[in-house]
Design a protein around this motif. Structure first.
Motif, PDB file in Angstrom:
ATOM      1  N   GLU A  58       0.845  -1.200   0.000  1.00  0.00           N
ATOM      2  CA  GLU A  58       0.000   0.000   0.000  1.00  0.00           C
ATOM      3  C   GLU A  58       0.882   1.253   0.000  1.00  0.00           C
ATOM      4  O   GLU A  58       0.648   2.191  -0.768  1.00  0.00           O
ATOM      5  CB  GLU A  58      -0.933  -0.022   1.218  1.00  0.00           C
ATOM      6  CG  GLU A  58      -1.955   1.091   1.214  1.00  0.00           C
ATOM      7  CD  GLU A  58      -3.064   0.878   2.242  1.00  0.00           C
ATOM      8  OE1 GLU A  58      -2.742   0.532   3.397  1.00  0.00           O
ATOM      9  OE2 GLU A  58      -4.240   1.052   1.893  1.00  0.00           O
ATOM     10  N   LYS A  59       1.913   1.226   0.819  1.00  0.00           N
ATOM     11  CA  LYS A  59       2.818   2.365   0.928  1.00  0.00           C
ATOM     12  C   LYS A  59       3.559   2.624  -0.383  1.00  0.00           C
ATOM     13  O   LYS A  59       3.806   3.769  -0.767  1.00  0.00           O
ATOM     14  CB  LYS A  59       3.818   2.088   2.060  1.00  0.00           C
ATOM     15  CG  LYS A  59       4.572   3.288   2.530  1.00  0.00           C
ATOM     16  CD  LYS A  59       5.186   3.060   3.899  1.00  0.00           C
ATOM     17  CE  LYS A  59       6.166   4.183   4.191  1.00  0.00           C
ATOM     18  NZ  LYS A  59       7.392   3.688   4.806  1.00  0.00           N
ATOM     19  N   ALA A  60       3.898   1.546  -1.086  1.00  0.00           N
ATOM     20  CA  ALA A  60       4.662   1.681  -2.337  1.00  0.00           C
ATOM     21  C   ALA A  60       3.775   2.064  -3.518  1.00  0.00           C
ATOM     22  O   ALA A  60       4.269   2.240  -4.626  1.00  0.00           O
ATOM     23  CB  ALA A  60       5.394   0.377  -2.638  1.00  0.00           C
ATOM     24  N   GLY A  61       2.469   2.169  -3.286  1.00  0.00           N
ATOM     25  CA  GLY A  61       1.588   2.654  -4.344  1.00  0.00           C
ATOM     26  C   GLY A  61       0.932   1.580  -5.188  1.00  0.00           C
ATOM     27  O   GLY A  61       0.491   1.854  -6.314  1.00  0.00           O
ATOM     28  N   ALA A  62       0.827   0.356  -4.655  1.00  0.00           N
ATOM     29  CA  ALA A  62       0.102  -0.682  -5.393  1.00  0.00           C
ATOM     30  C   ALA A  62      -1.360  -0.279  -5.546  1.00  0.00           C
ATOM     31  O   ALA A  62      -1.919   0.414  -4.686  1.00  0.00           O
ATOM     32  CB  ALA A  62       0.198  -2.018  -4.650  1.00  0.00           C
ATOM     33  N   ASP A  63      -1.982  -0.724  -6.639  1.00  0.00           N
ATOM     34  CA  ASP A  63      -3.398  -0.430  -6.862  1.00  0.00           C
ATOM     35  C   ASP A  63      -4.298  -1.450  -6.183  1.00  0.00           C
ATOM     36  O   ASP A  63      -5.461  -1.161  -5.903  1.00  0.00           O
ATOM     37  CB  ASP A  63      -3.699  -0.408  -8.365  1.00  0.00           C
ATOM     38  CG  ASP A  63      -3.000   0.763  -9.030  1.00  0.00           C
ATOM     39  OD1 ASP A  63      -3.348   1.905  -8.693  1.00  0.00           O
ATOM     40  OD2 ASP A  63      -2.090   0.545  -9.840  1.00  0.00           O
ATOM     41  N   TYR A  64      -3.783  -2.667  -5.997  1.00  0.00           N
ATOM     42  CA  TYR A  64      -4.535  -3.688  -5.266  1.00  0.00           C
ATOM     43  C   TYR A  64      -3.553  -4.705  -4.726  1.00  0.00           C
ATOM     44  O   TYR A  64      -2.399  -4.778  -5.174  1.00  0.00           O
ATOM     45  CB  TYR A  64      -5.592  -4.365  -6.168  1.00  0.00           C
ATOM     46  CG  TYR A  64      -5.010  -5.339  -7.174  1.00  0.00           C
ATOM     47  CD1 TYR A  64      -4.754  -6.674  -6.842  1.00  0.00           C
ATOM     48  CD2 TYR A  64      -4.695  -4.925  -8.467  1.00  0.00           C
ATOM     49  CE1 TYR A  64      -4.211  -7.555  -7.760  1.00  0.00           C
ATOM     50  CE2 TYR A  64      -4.149  -5.801  -9.387  1.00  0.00           C
ATOM     51  CZ  TYR A  64      -3.900  -7.116  -9.027  1.00  0.00           C
ATOM     52  OH  TYR A  64      -3.350  -7.990  -9.938  1.00  0.00           O
TER      53      TYR A  64
END
Ligand code: TZP
Ligand code: MG
Length: 210
Positions: A118-124
Motif C-alpha cells: 500500500e505504501k509503495a503505491g500498489a493499486d490492489y
C-alpha cells in the motif's frame, strides 16, 4: 478497478483440452470482471501472443486485463496492468515502466507485506493462499485470519485468493473480503460461467451489488 469483485486467473493445466479463449470468455460471461494471464511455462513470444488474444477478448467484453510477472508484455499487449509477486521487480519499478494510469497489483502473504504494498503505491493486493492449493504448491496457507487482518486495515482493493470455491467462499467473505480471485475452481470446472455466477452471487449477497 475499484468496482471489480471477481478476478479470474488463467490456468491452462486445468483446461482438459479446452481453448484458453473459450474458457476465459465463459468466465467473463459468468461475471469475472478482471482477468489475468498467468503462464509460467510459455516462452516470451507465445506469452505475448496469448496476451494479445486475451486483450482483444477482454476489450470486446469490457473487463480489465492484467499480465502476471511481465511488465514488458503488459505494455506490448496494451494490458490494463501487471501483477507482481514478492520476488518480482519492485512496485516502484513496475510503476515507472507502466506509468500512472495502468494497474500494478501484488501478491501478499502477511500484513507487513500488505502495508508495504500500500505504501509503495500498489493499486490492489492479493491476499493468500487462504487455503492450501495445488495451483501454488509449497506455499503455506495464510488462513482467513490474515484476510480479516488485511480487510480491517488495508484501504486499497484486496482480492482473497487460494483454494477458493463456491463451497468455502462464504467463509472468506465473512472474514471481510469483498473481492475474490480463483483459478482452478473456475477454469477447471466444466461450466466456468456457472461457477463465476455462483461466486458473484455470494459476494453480492454478503456485500450488496454496488
Ligand atoms: N497466488 C496465491 S494462491 C494462488 C496464487 C496465484 C493460486 C490460486 O489458485 P486456485 O486454483 O484458485 O487455488
Ligand atoms: Mg510473479
Amino acid at each position: 478497478m475499484n468496482d471489480c469483485k471477481l478476478y479470474v486467473i488463467t490456468g491452462e493445466n486445468y483446461h482438459r483440452g479446452r481453448e484458453l479463449l473459450d474458457v476465459m470468455e465463459a468466465a467473463i460471461r459468468g461475471g469475472a470482471d478482471i482477468v489475468q494471464l498467468r503462464d509460467k511455462d510459455a516462452a516470451p513470444a507465445e506469452l505475448l501472443e496469448k496476451a494479445r488474444a486475451l486483450r482483444e477478448l477482454t476489450r470486446r467484453l469490457g473487463v480489465l486485463f492484467i499480465v502476471n510477472d511481465h511488465p514488458g508484455i503488459a505494455l506490448e499487449s496494451d494490458a490494463d496492468g501487471v501483477h507482481l509477486g514478492q520476488d518480482d521487480l519492485p512496485i516502484e519499478d513496475a510503476r515507472r515502466m507502466l506509468g500512472p494510469e495502468r494497474i500494478v497489483g501484488i501478491s501478499t502473504h502477511s500484513i507487513a507485506q500488505a502495508r508495504a504494498a500500500e505504501k509503495a503505491g500498489a493499486d490492489y493486493i492479493g491476499v493468500g493462499p487462504v487455503f492450501p492449493t495445488g495451483t501454488k504448491p509449497g506455499r503455506a496457507a495464510v488462513t482467513t485470519a490474515y484476510v480479516a487482518e488485511a480487510a480491517a486495515e488495508i484501504r486499497i482493493p484486496l482480492f482473497a485468493i487460494g483454494g477458493i470455491h463456491p463451497g468455502n467462499a462464504d467463509e472468506v467473505l465473512a472474514a471481510g473480503a469483498k473481492r475474490l480471485c480463483a483459478v482452478s475452481a473456475v477454469v477447471g470446472s466444466p461450466d466456468p460461467a456457472a461457477v463465476c455466477r455462483d461466486l458473484r452471487e455470494r459476494i453480492e449477497r454478503r456485500w450488496g451489488g454496488g
